[in-house]
Design a protein around this motif. Structure first.
Motif, PDB file in Angstrom:
ATOM      1  N   ILE A   2       0.854  -1.188   0.000  1.00 56.07           N
ATOM      2  CA  ILE A   2       0.000   0.000   0.000  1.00 56.07           C
ATOM      3  C   ILE A   2       0.889   1.237   0.000  1.00 56.07           C
ATOM      4  N   TYR A   3       0.685   2.125  -0.956  1.00 54.14           N
ATOM      5  CA  TYR A   3       1.505   3.337  -1.011  1.00 54.14           C
ATOM      6  C   TYR A   3       0.705   4.605  -0.744  1.00 54.14           C
ATOM      7  N   LEU A  87       9.358  -1.214  -2.402  1.00 55.62           N
ATOM      8  CA  LEU A  87       8.874  -2.467  -2.975  1.00 55.62           C
ATOM      9  C   LEU A  87      10.000  -3.483  -3.108  1.00 55.62           C
ATOM     10  N   ALA A  88      11.173  -3.020  -3.564  1.00 54.88           N
ATOM     11  CA  ALA A  88      12.327  -3.911  -3.690  1.00 54.88           C
ATOM     12  C   ALA A  88      12.742  -4.454  -2.330  1.00 54.88           C
ATOM     13  N   GLU A  89      12.728  -3.592  -1.311  1.00 54.95           N
ATOM     14  CA  GLU A  89      13.071  -4.055   0.034  1.00 54.95           C
ATOM     15  C   GLU A  89      12.079  -5.111   0.510  1.00 54.95           C
ATOM     16  N   GLU A  90      10.818  -4.866   0.255  1.00 56.33           N
ATOM     17  CA  GLU A  90       9.783  -5.824   0.653  1.00 56.33           C
ATOM     18  C   GLU A  90      10.017  -7.181  -0.021  1.00 56.33           C
ATOM     19  N   GLN A 178       6.348   1.007 -13.042  1.00 57.85           N
ATOM     20  CA  GLN A 178       5.216   1.263 -12.161  1.00 57.85           C
ATOM     21  C   GLN A 178       3.896   1.372 -12.922  1.00 57.85           C
ATOM     22  N   ARG A 179       3.674   0.434 -13.822  1.00 56.59           N
ATOM     23  CA  ARG A 179       2.457   0.345 -14.611  1.00 56.59           C
ATOM     24  C   ARG A 179       2.401  -1.050 -15.231  1.00 56.59           C
ATOM     25  N   ASP A 180       1.253  -1.395 -15.855  1.00 58.01           N
ATOM     26  CA  ASP A 180       1.060  -2.791 -16.256  1.00 58.01           C
ATOM     27  C   ASP A 180       1.050  -3.034 -17.764  1.00 58.01           C
ATOM     28  N   VAL A 216      -1.028  -1.738 -10.706  1.00 54.80           N
ATOM     29  CA  VAL A 216      -1.166  -0.508  -9.929  1.00 54.80           C
ATOM     30  C   VAL A 216      -2.625  -0.077  -9.880  1.00 54.80           C
ATOM     31  N   ASN A 217      -3.072   0.372  -8.713  1.00 55.50           N
ATOM     32  CA  ASN A 217      -4.308   1.136  -8.637  1.00 55.50           C
ATOM     33  C   ASN A 217      -4.026   2.392  -7.817  1.00 55.50           C
ATOM     34  N   GLU A 218      -5.068   3.122  -7.471  1.00 56.70           N
ATOM     35  CA  GLU A 218      -4.825   4.398  -6.796  1.00 56.70           C
ATOM     36  C   GLU A 218      -4.350   4.232  -5.357  1.00 56.70           C
ATOM     37  N   ARG A 219      -4.276   3.006  -4.875  1.00 59.59           N
ATOM     38  CA  ARG A 219      -3.890   2.777  -3.482  1.00 59.59           C
ATOM     39  C   ARG A 219      -2.739   1.790  -3.324  1.00 59.59           C
ATOM     40  N   GLU A 220      -2.611   0.836  -4.237  1.00 58.96           N
ATOM     41  CA  GLU A 220      -1.662  -0.258  -4.073  1.00 58.96           C
ATOM     42  C   GLU A 220      -0.820  -0.483  -5.322  1.00 58.96           C
ATOM     43  N   ILE A 221       0.359  -1.069  -5.120  1.00 61.85           N
ATOM     44  CA  ILE A 221       1.221  -1.489  -6.226  1.00 61.85           C
ATOM     45  C   ILE A 221       1.752  -2.871  -5.889  1.00 61.85           C
ATOM     46  N   THR A 222       1.752  -3.758  -6.906  1.00 66.92           N
ATOM     47  CA  THR A 222       2.217  -5.130  -6.708  1.00 66.92           C
ATOM     48  C   THR A 222       3.107  -5.526  -7.861  1.00 66.92           C
ATOM     49  N   ALA A 223       4.315  -5.988  -7.562  1.00 68.24           N
ATOM     50  CA  ALA A 223       5.208  -6.501  -8.611  1.00 68.24           C
ATOM     51  C   ALA A 223       4.645  -7.832  -9.101  1.00 68.24           C
ATOM     52  N   LYS A 224       4.456  -7.954 -10.408  1.00 64.25           N
ATOM     53  CA  LYS A 224       3.771  -9.124 -10.958  1.00 64.25           C
ATOM     54  C   LYS A 224       4.675 -10.046 -11.751  1.00 64.25           C
ATOM     55  N   GLY A 225       5.712  -9.514 -12.395  1.00 63.92           N
ATOM     56  CA  GLY A 225       6.524 -10.397 -13.221  1.00 63.92           C
ATOM     57  C   GLY A 225       7.718  -9.699 -13.837  1.00 63.92           C
ATOM     58  N   GLU A 226       8.594 -10.504 -14.396  1.00 64.98           N
ATOM     59  CA  GLU A 226       9.818  -9.985 -15.009  1.00 64.98           C
ATOM     60  C   GLU A 226       9.580  -9.662 -16.491  1.00 64.98           C
TER      61      GLU A 226
END
Length: 231
Positions: A2-3, A87-90, A178-180, A216-226
């Motif tokens: 959550i960002y 995100l990288a740290e997480e 930071q986009r899909d 990405v949405n207006e509240r969260e960001i999730t790394a999905k793939g390489e």
């Protein structure tokens, strides 16, 4: 991750300067800090929906809001360049990608020589791993590109990573998109040919170059793939 807790949405009015935008929120024009030193040209367009977070009560900040993401071509794009580091740290602490497997300790903002790197990972019987994280917001025709403005600092980081390979470190340049809508990643030779050259030379020397795309949405960001990396 959550960002932006309880994001406030509005409409972009204009970008005033590198770090300041005017946004219309519920009929009022407010000032919003842009936590990104890039140009963001294609994103900072009048009328685009924007998500902001409000400064806590009693804050001494000059702006009451921070711009977190912009809705562009049907998708949210996170413009906060501090998010990829977190995100990288997480991911490093959870060892959620192969790159970080086998390491026990994660440290942030580690200084080696005259340079500070975003992460250092250490583990038994392994060379320390230095990770330099870059925030990517520019995508053209499915190709993610970095940088969107010339970056002497970014080039210096690559040159230092290349040198440190010979001093007992493993080194990674990690580009977080930071986009899909990206299908691949490449350095932005048109904008900064010197950075592109440095990235190519770093890769040839043995620096690992990785790129990840995010949902990405207006509240969260999730790394999905390489993403495939084309140098």
């Amino acid at each position: 991750m959550i960002y932006a807790d309880n994001p406030v949405t509005g409409r972009l009015v204009r970008k005033v300067n590198r770090f300041l935008a005017l946004v219309e929120v519920e009929g009022e024009i407010v000032k919003a800090h842009i936590p990104n030193s890039g140009r963001l040209t294609e994103l900072m367009t009048t009328g685009h929906e924007a998500a902001l977070s409000k400064a806590p009560p009693g804050s001494m900040r000059k702006t009451a809001f921070t711009l977190r993401s912009v809705h562009h071509n049907g998708r949210w794009v996170c413009v906060d360049s501090t998010i990829p580091n977190r995100l990288a740290e997480e991911m490093a602490r959870s060892r959620s990608i192969t790159l970080f497997e086998g390491y026990d300790t994660v440290r942030r903002e580690v200084t080696v020589g005259h340079h500070r790197f975003d992460l250092m990972l250490t583990g038994a019987n392994r060379k320390p791993l230095l990770v330099e994280v870059k925030s990517v917001t520019l995508v053209e025709n499915g190709v993610a590109m970095f940088p969107d403005a010339p970056t002497q600092r970014g080039r210096s980081h690559l040159e230092t990573l290349t040198r440190l390979l010979g001093e007992g470190y493993n080194c990674v340049a990690l580009f977080i998109v930071q986009r899909d809508d990206a299908k691949s990643f490449t350095p932005n030779t048109r904008t900064d040919p010197e950075f592109s050259k440095a990235l190519m030379e770093a890769s040839l020397a043995g620096v690992c170059v990785k790129a990840l795309w995010c949902e990405v949405n207006e509240r969260e960001i999730t790394a999905k793939g390489e993403l495939p990396v084309n140098l």
